[in-house]
Design a protein around this motif. Structure first.
Motif, PDB file in Angstrom:
ATOM      1  N   VAL A  90       0.860  -1.185   0.000  1.00 51.97           N
ATOM      2  CA  VAL A  90       0.000   0.000   0.000  1.00 51.97           C
ATOM      3  C   VAL A  90       0.898   1.238   0.000  1.00 51.97           C
ATOM      4  O   VAL A  90       2.125   1.125   0.101  1.00 51.97           O
ATOM      5  CB  VAL A  90      -0.900   0.045   1.257  1.00 51.97           C
ATOM      6  CG1 VAL A  90      -1.861  -1.121   1.300  1.00 51.97           C
ATOM      7  CG2 VAL A  90      -0.041   0.093   2.535  1.00 51.97           C
ATOM      8  N   ALA A  92       2.171   3.551   2.310  1.00 55.68           N
ATOM      9  CA  ALA A  92       2.264   3.552   3.767  1.00 55.68           C
ATOM     10  C   ALA A  92       2.507   4.957   4.296  1.00 55.68           C
ATOM     11  O   ALA A  92       3.191   5.759   3.659  1.00 55.68           O
ATOM     12  CB  ALA A  92       3.387   2.628   4.230  1.00 55.68           C
ATOM     13  N   PHE A 127       1.196  -3.620   4.073  1.00 51.54           N
ATOM     14  CA  PHE A 127       0.219  -2.959   4.944  1.00 51.54           C
ATOM     15  C   PHE A 127       0.485  -3.219   6.422  1.00 51.54           C
ATOM     16  O   PHE A 127       0.117  -2.421   7.293  1.00 51.54           O
ATOM     17  CB  PHE A 127      -1.203  -3.392   4.564  1.00 51.54           C
ATOM     18  CG  PHE A 127      -1.635  -4.731   5.125  1.00 51.54           C
ATOM     19  CD1 PHE A 127      -2.311  -4.819   6.333  1.00 51.54           C
ATOM     20  CD2 PHE A 127      -1.368  -5.911   4.440  1.00 51.54           C
ATOM     21  CE1 PHE A 127      -2.708  -6.039   6.853  1.00 51.54           C
ATOM     22  CE2 PHE A 127      -1.763  -7.137   4.945  1.00 51.54           C
ATOM     23  CZ  PHE A 127      -2.445  -7.211   6.161  1.00 51.54           C
ATOM     24  N   MET A 342      -3.361   9.157   0.439  1.00 54.89           N
ATOM     25  CA  MET A 342      -3.936   8.572   1.642  1.00 54.89           C
ATOM     26  C   MET A 342      -5.068   9.382   2.248  1.00 54.89           C
ATOM     27  O   MET A 342      -5.978   8.818   2.856  1.00 54.89           O
ATOM     28  CB  MET A 342      -2.839   8.368   2.690  1.00 54.89           C
ATOM     29  CG  MET A 342      -1.763   7.379   2.270  1.00 54.89           C
ATOM     30  SD  MET A 342      -0.555   7.063   3.571  1.00 54.89           S
ATOM     31  CE  MET A 342      -1.513   6.093   4.723  1.00 54.89           C
ATOM     32  N   HIS A 399      -5.317   3.090   3.549  1.00 57.46           N
ATOM     33  CA  HIS A 399      -4.643   2.015   2.815  1.00 57.46           C
ATOM     34  C   HIS A 399      -5.466   1.530   1.627  1.00 57.46           C
ATOM     35  O   HIS A 399      -4.913   1.137   0.586  1.00 57.46           O
ATOM     36  CB  HIS A 399      -4.364   0.832   3.746  1.00 57.46           C
ATOM     37  CG  HIS A 399      -3.179   1.029   4.627  1.00 57.46           C
ATOM     38  ND1 HIS A 399      -2.827   0.127   5.612  1.00 57.46           N
ATOM     39  CD2 HIS A 399      -2.253   2.028   4.694  1.00 57.46           C
ATOM     40  CE1 HIS A 399      -1.740   0.558   6.241  1.00 57.46           C
ATOM     41  NE2 HIS A 399      -1.378   1.710   5.700  1.00 57.46           N
TER      42      HIS A 399
END
Length: 462
Positions: A90, A92, A127, A342, A399
């Motif tokens: 993902v 992060a 993740f 995000m 995520h």
């Protein structure tokens, strides 16, 4: 990584199949090399910081184990490199502890809860990296609040469970529905069991609703005089000497000229309504103390303020995870891209820039308004559980925008196996953090009195 061109059912099976390579129970164990030295890892970045503020950084980290954890993202990234990965990448956050979530008022006057810090963000990261840091921060915070080890472990497991359940819910949505999903703080209040936390959040929301975006609580606290000027409060807020060396200098005109090129025409038109009046250095956070951070005060002709924060961006600590992780180009752009990936609603003024004279790279954003900046400080006592689970749901939403929520949901499953495993890891890492904090206190302790006396005697004799 699962193939997003496949159906949800197929991707769920692929995620589930990854358990054969990395069983969920494998995440329970903490593997720390015997040669690893947390204090030495922290010291690696000291030469790149403003020298006078390095002691301030360590002073803040010395306050307690949770403060240490906040400033030790590089240490935990080093440790996580040795831990098992699920194989589901993902974008992060890289530093997803409890204090790096917050509430924001959007231009549409919605009040959202979201991830709040992106200095360490990096794409292509498993993740579990963010999830383990969040769970560990819950365990450390719980132990620091004098909760029992059983209670601390339960809170960490509940945090992972909230992430897992929300990710499972998101996995059933279309990509567009996931992208537009958000954590509305007013709706979340109904899910909070702690009455004290509910009341405090309601007051925060009511105040934000009443004042909207027309006021900035930073203004009266940071500015004084008939001619608006940022107040010096050394050693954390001070004006820069244009004749100083590179470690204490900022090419303001160059930095803002490059920043303007990163903005779209609509935002640039809005920025042109304001005039830059003053710039000062302002140390922020715990881990960021000593990196080059400034605030710029902009004003309209009617004395309406706008504060922009100029924050240095360095290579993400997540590059310590190894493999092919890394970012080429302006690190400020990395932060901007990560935040836009995000967050449900990113800062309107977010942009990247650099100072060619010093070689520093920056991102610029609106300085956080004090009014909504302290939500995480409300998470004391029994309210910690509600707050931690809110952070878990929020991280899952963040995520899901970049990763494959169906594959992640397939790997985590419907049972509490991963919740339990990461809770065990979180408790082990809390114990390690307590040891590392003690090591920092020992390393930074002043010289013994006996040595001081001998020095004094020699001075008198001379």
């Amino acid at each position: 990584m699962t193939d997003t061109s496949s159906s949800r059912a197929e991707r769920f099976k692929l995620g589930k199949a990854l358990r054969r390579k990395t069983p969920r129970e494998a995440h329970a164990h903490l593997k720390v090399p015997l040669s690893r030295n947390a204090v030495a890892i922290l010291a690696e970045s000291d030469p790149d910081r403003v020298p006078e503020l390095v002691p301030e950084r360590y002073a803040r980290m010395s306050a307690n184990p949770f403060a240490f954890l906040r400033g030790a993202a590089a240490v935990m990234a080093t440790d996580l490199a040795a831990q098992p990965m699920a194989g589901l990448p993902v974008q992060a956050g890289g530093d997803s502890h409890l204090m790096n979530f917050g509430a924001f008022v959007t231009p549409e006057n919605n009040i959202l809860f979201d991830v709040n810090d992106f200095d360490e963000t990096l794409p292509g990261v498993d993740f579990t990296v963010d999830l383990k840091r969040l769970a560990a921060s819950v365990a450390v915070a719980a132990l620091g609040s004098d909760l029992s080890r059983k209670e601390a472990r339960s809170l960490a497991a509940a945090t992972v469970g909230s992430y897992r359940l929300h990710m499972t819910k998101l996995a059933k949505l279309s990509p567009l529905e996931i992208w537009h999903s958000r954590i509305d703080l007013e709706q979340e209040i109904g899910r909070i069991g702690n009455g004290d936390l509910r009341r405090k959040l309601s007051v925060v929301i009511a105040k934000a609703r009443g004042e909207g975006l027309s006021k900035d609580d930073n203004f009266p606290h940071l500015v004084s005089g008939d001619t608006p000027r940022i107040i010096d409060k050394p050693p954390t807020i001070f004006h820069l000497d244009p004749k100083a060396d590179a470690k204490h200098r900022l090419g303001v005109d160059r930095v803002f000229a490059a920043y303007r090129k990163s903005l779209n025409p609509a935002v640039l038109r809005l920025l042109d309504r304001f005039t830059l009046k003053d710039v000062a250095f302002k140390a922020v956070g715990v881990g960021s103390v000593g990196t080059f951070c400034c605030i710029g005060l902009f004003m309209t002709g009617d004395d309406e303020p706008l504060f922009l924060q100029i924050k240095q961006a360095q290579a993400s600590v997540l590059e310590r995870l190894g493999g092919k992780l890394g970012y080429k180009g302006n690190q400020g752009r990395r932060v901007v891209q990560g935040q836009q990936m995000m967050q449900a609603a990113s800062d309107f003024f977010l942009g990247a820039t650099q100072d060619d004279d010093t070689g520093r790279q920056f991102y610029i954003r609106t300085l956080k308004n004090r009014r909504l900046g302290g939500i995480s400080e409300l998470s004391e006592g029994e309210a910690l559980s509600d707050y931690a689970q809110l952070c878990g749901r929020t991280l899952a939403r963040a995520h899901a925008r970049s990763g494959d929520p169906t594959g992640i949901a397939g790997y985590m499953g419907r049972s509490e196996a991963l919740d339990d495993a990461i809770a065990s890891f979180a408790m082990a890492y809390a114990d390690q953090t307590i040891l590392d904090h003690a090591a920092l206190l020992k390393a930074k302790a002043p010289a013994k009195t006996g040595k001081k006396k001998s020095t004094t005697k020699k001075a008198k004799a001379a």
